[in-house]
Design an enzyme around this catalytic site. Structure first.
Site, short mmCIF file in Angstrom:
data_model
loop_
_atom_site.label_atom_id
_atom_site.label_comp_id
_atom_site.label_asym_id
_atom_site.label_seq_id
_atom_site.Cartn_x
_atom_site.Cartn_y
_atom_site.Cartn_z
N TYR A 169 0.85 -1.20 0.00
CA TYR A 169 0.00 0.00 0.00
C TYR A 169 0.88 1.24 0.00
O TYR A 169 1.83 1.32 0.77
CB TYR A 169 -0.92 0.01 1.24
CG TYR A 169 -2.36 -0.05 0.80
CD1 TYR A 169 -3.00 1.10 0.31
CD2 TYR A 169 -3.06 -1.24 0.80
CE1 TYR A 169 -4.30 1.03 -0.15
CE2 TYR A 169 -4.36 -1.31 0.33
CZ TYR A 169 -4.98 -0.17 -0.14
OH TYR A 169 -6.25 -0.23 -0.62
N GLU B 223 -0.42 4.89 -0.51
CA GLU B 223 -1.18 6.11 -0.76
C GLU B 223 -0.27 7.33 -0.71
O GLU B 223 0.59 7.44 0.17
CB GLU B 223 -2.29 6.25 0.29
CG GLU B 223 -3.42 5.25 0.07
CD GLU B 223 -4.52 5.37 1.11
OE1 GLU B 223 -4.27 5.95 2.18
OE2 GLU B 223 -5.63 4.87 0.83
N ASP C 42 -7.41 12.93 -25.08
CA ASP C 42 -7.45 11.55 -24.60
C ASP C 42 -6.88 10.67 -25.70
O ASP C 42 -7.52 10.45 -26.72
CB ASP C 42 -8.90 11.19 -24.28
CG ASP C 42 -9.07 9.74 -23.83
OD1 ASP C 42 -8.10 8.96 -23.94
OD2 ASP C 42 -10.18 9.39 -23.38
N THR D 243 -4.91 5.39 -21.66
CA THR D 243 -4.73 4.06 -21.09
C THR D 243 -3.28 3.67 -21.35
O THR D 243 -2.57 4.33 -22.12
CB THR D 243 -5.64 3.02 -21.78
OG1 THR D 243 -5.30 2.99 -23.17
CG2 THR D 243 -7.11 3.36 -21.62
N LYS E 111 -3.45 -0.25 -24.59
CA LYS E 111 -3.93 -0.39 -25.97
C LYS E 111 -2.70 -0.41 -26.89
O LYS E 111 -1.90 -1.31 -26.75
CB LYS E 111 -4.97 0.69 -26.26
CG LYS E 111 -6.21 0.51 -25.35
CD LYS E 111 -7.32 1.51 -25.60
CE LYS E 111 -8.46 1.32 -24.61
NZ LYS E 111 -9.51 2.35 -24.75
N ARG F 118 -2.91 -3.18 -17.97
CA ARG F 118 -4.11 -2.33 -17.91
C ARG F 118 -3.87 -1.25 -16.89
O ARG F 118 -3.60 -1.52 -15.72
CB ARG F 118 -5.32 -3.15 -17.49
CG ARG F 118 -5.72 -4.15 -18.52
CD ARG F 118 -7.08 -4.69 -18.20
NE ARG F 118 -8.07 -3.96 -18.93
CZ ARG F 118 -8.55 -4.36 -20.11
NH1 ARG F 118 -8.11 -5.45 -20.67
NH2 ARG F 118 -9.49 -3.67 -20.71
C1 LIG Z 1 -10.49 2.79 -23.88
C2 LIG Z 1 -10.73 4.24 -23.72
C3 LIG Z 1 -10.93 4.81 -22.45
C4 LIG Z 1 -11.19 4.01 -21.21
O1 LIG Z 1 -10.27 3.16 -20.82
P1 LIG Z 1 -10.60 2.00 -19.76
O2 LIG Z 1 -9.26 1.56 -19.37
O3 LIG Z 1 -11.42 0.99 -20.51
O4 LIG Z 1 -11.36 2.62 -18.64
C5 LIG Z 1 -11.00 6.19 -22.36
N1 LIG Z 1 -10.93 6.95 -23.45
C6 LIG Z 1 -10.78 6.45 -24.69
C7 LIG Z 1 -10.71 7.38 -25.86
C8 LIG Z 1 -10.69 5.07 -24.86
O5 LIG Z 1 -10.59 4.56 -26.09
#
Ligand SMILES: *Cc1c(COP(=O)(O)O)cnc(C)c1O
Length: 430
Positions: free
Chosen positions: A61, A63, A214, A240, A243, A249
Site C-alpha cells: 500500500y 497512498e 485523450d 490508457t 492499448k 491495464r
Molecule cells: C479505452 C478508452 C478509455 C477508457 O479506458 P478504460 O481503461 O477501458 O477505462 C478512455 N478513453 C478512450 C478514448 C478510450 O478509447
C-alpha cells in the site's frame, strides 16, 4: 537452511492451488494464440510486462506520491514509481523544449478513472463540457448520457460531418462559442483518422476552456512518432496504458506544470486510494520497451497493416467509414454487403477473426444491432504479421460476408489457426 516448503501456506502454483482458474487461463491463452484478434483496443503485453504486473508489488500500500506517502516501507515503491514517470517523461515529453517540464501521473486505475480525474481537477458538477459524441467515435467518458460524466456535468457533444465523416471542427467551434464549456475533450475510440490538436487548441483558447486530449487508443503511435502528439498543445493528456502502448491495464495523465497539483490531488485523494504498484511496474517496463527501435517498427507495422487491410477490403467491395485509415483502426460499414454488424462479427468470431460490432456515424440501425464493425491491427502487428497476412484476412472476411454457414466459418477458423501458428504472440507460452 532448508528450502521453504511448497506446502507452506500460499506457496503452491496456481495449477495446484486452483486448477479451475488455471485451466480457464490456459484456455484463454489458447484462444489468444489461435485467433486473429482485431479488437482495436486490445494487444499482447510482453512476458516482461506480465511478470512485472503479476509481482509481489501487488502487496504494498502506498497512498500518496513518491517521498510523500502515508505509510512506511516505500523504499522500493518510490523508486518504481519514479522510474515509470521518468521513462514516460522521456517518451512523451519529446515535443517540449524541456521534457522535464512534463508532469506525469501513473496512478489512475485505468483510462476512465484518468478521465474522471480531469473532471474533478477542472470542472464542478453542472458545468458545461464538450466531447466527441459516442456515435461519432467518441468515448463514454467524454460526456455521454449513460456515463457519470454526462449525468454530473452539462455535456454538449460535437460530431462528424455528414459528407465525409471527419470531425466537424466548425461545428465544435460554433457549439463552444454558444455554450462556453469549461472543458473540451478531443480524443476518440472509433475514429480512423489523425486528430488536429492545434485546431482544438484554438477553439479552447477562444472560449477559455481547458483542453484535454485523450490518446487512449493511439498512445503507442504517439510514442513512436507516428501520430501527432498533443503534448505541449493540450493542457492535459490522458491515456490508457494497455492499448497500442502495449503495457498492463492502467491509466496515465500528462499535464503542464501549472496543473500538476490539481491533477495529482484529483487522482489521490480525490478519486482513489492506494495506487496499483504492480501495474506501475508494468507501465515502467512498457515505457522502456516503447523507447526501442523495435517498438517504432511495430508501430509502423500497425499503420501499414491497417492501410493494407483497408485497401484489400475496398478492392473486395467493402465500404470504409472516411474511405480508409491514418491510424490503427478501421470502421467498416456492412450495408453494401447486406449484413448487419452484429451477425457479421459473430460469424467472423466463429471463423477465428475477432472484432466488435460498432455503430457508424449517422447509423440508421440501433446501437445493439448497428451497421458496422470496428477492427484494429495492434494485436496482429505485435505478432509480426504483415501485408500478406492482411490480404489473406481480407479474403477470409469476404468469404464470411458472402456466407455465414458454420462449415464455411469452421474451415476458415482452421486456416486462421494454421496462419497464427507461424506468428507466436508476445507474452504467451503457447
Ligand atoms: C479505452 C478508452 C478509455 C477508457 O479506458 P478504460 O481503461 O477501458 O477505462 C478512455 N478513453 C478512450 C478514448 C478510450 O478509447
Amino acid at each position: 537452511m532448508s528450502e521453504p516448503s511448497q506446502s507452506a501456506p500460499g506457496r503452491a502454483a496456481l495449477s495446484v492451488a486452483d486448477p479451475e482458474i488455471a485451466s480457464l487461463i490456459a484456455r484463454e491463452e489458447r484462444r489468444e494464440a489461435d485467433k486473429l484478434r482485431l479488437i482495436a483496443s486490445e494487444n499482447y503485453a510482453s512476458r516482461a510486462v506480465l511478470e512485472a504486473s503479476a509481482s509481489c508489488l501487488t502487496n504494498k500500500y502506498s497512498e500518496g506520491y513518491p517521498h510523500k506517502r502515508y505509510y512506511e516501507g516505500q523504499q522500493i515503491i518510490d523508486e518504481v514509481e519514479e522510474l515509470a514517470k521518468s521513462r514516460l517523461r522521456a517518451l512523451f515529453g519529446k515535443p517540449l523544449a524541456d521534457p522535464a517540464q512534463l508532469h506525469v501521473n501513473v496512478q489512475p486505475y485505468s483510462g476512465s478513472p484518468a478521465n474522471l480525474a480531469v473532471y474533478l481537477a477542472f470542472v464542478k458538477p453542472g458545468e458545461t463540457v464538450m466531447g466527441l459524441g459516442l456515435a461519432a467515435g467518441g468515448h463514454l467518458t467524454h460526456g455521454h448520457t449513460v456515463s457519470i460524466t454526462g449525468k454530473f456535468f452539462h455535456s454538449v457533444p460535437y460530431g462528424v460531418r455528414k459528407e465525409d465523416h471527419r470531425i466537424d471542427l466548425e461545428e465544435a467551434r460554433r457549439l463552444a462559442r454558444e455554450h462556453r464549456p469549461k472543458l473540451i475533450w478531443c480524443g476518440t475510440t472509433a475514429y480512423p483518422r489523425t486528430l488536429d490538436f492545434a485546431a482544438f487548441r484554438s477553439i479552447a483558447d477562444e472560449v477559455g476552456a481547458i483542453l484535454a486530449a485523450d490518446i487512449a487508443h493511439i498512445s503507442g503511435l504517439v510514442a513512436a512518432g507516428l501520430h501527432p502528439s498533443p503534448v505541449g498543445v493540450a493542457d492535459v493528456v490522458t491515456s490508457t496504458t494497455h492499448k497500442t502502448l502495449r503495457g498492463p491495464r492502467g491509466g496515465m495523465i500528462f499535464c503542464k506544470p501549472e496543473h500538476a497539483s490539481a491533477i495529482d490531488r484529483a487522482v489521490f485523494p480525490g478519486l482513489q486510494g492506494g495506487p496499483h504498484n504492480h501495474t506501475t511496474a508494468g507501465i515502467a517496463v512498457a515505457a522502456r520497451e516503447a523507447s526501442t527501435p523495435e517498438f517504432v517498427a511495430y508501430a509502423r507495422r500497425i499503420v501499414d497493416n491497417a492501410q493494407t487491410l483497408a485497401e484489400a477490403l475496398k478492392e473486395r467491395g467493402f465500404s470504409l467509414v472516411t474511405g480508409g485509415t491514418d491510424n490503427h483502426l478501421l470502421l467498416v460499414d456492412m450495408t453494401p454487403k447486406n449484413i448487419g454488424g452484429k451477425p457479421y462479427a459473430q460469424a467472423l468470431d466463429r471463423a477465428g477473426i475477432v472484432c466488435n460490432y460498432n455503430a457508424i456515424p449517422f447509423d440508421p440501425r440501433k446501437p445493439m444491432d448497428p451497421s458496422g464493425i470496428r477492427m484494429g491491427t495492434p494485436c496482429v502487428s505485435s505478432r509480426g504479421m504483415g501485408k500478406d497476412e492482411m490480404k489473406r484476412l481480407a479474403g477470409f472476411m469476404d468469404e464470411v460476408a458472402k456466407s455465414q454457414a458454420p462449415e464455411v466459418c469452421d474451415r476458415i477458423a482452421a486456416e486462421v489457426r494454421e496462419m497464427c501458428g507461424h506468428f507466436p504472440a508476445p507474452g504467451l507460452s503457447v
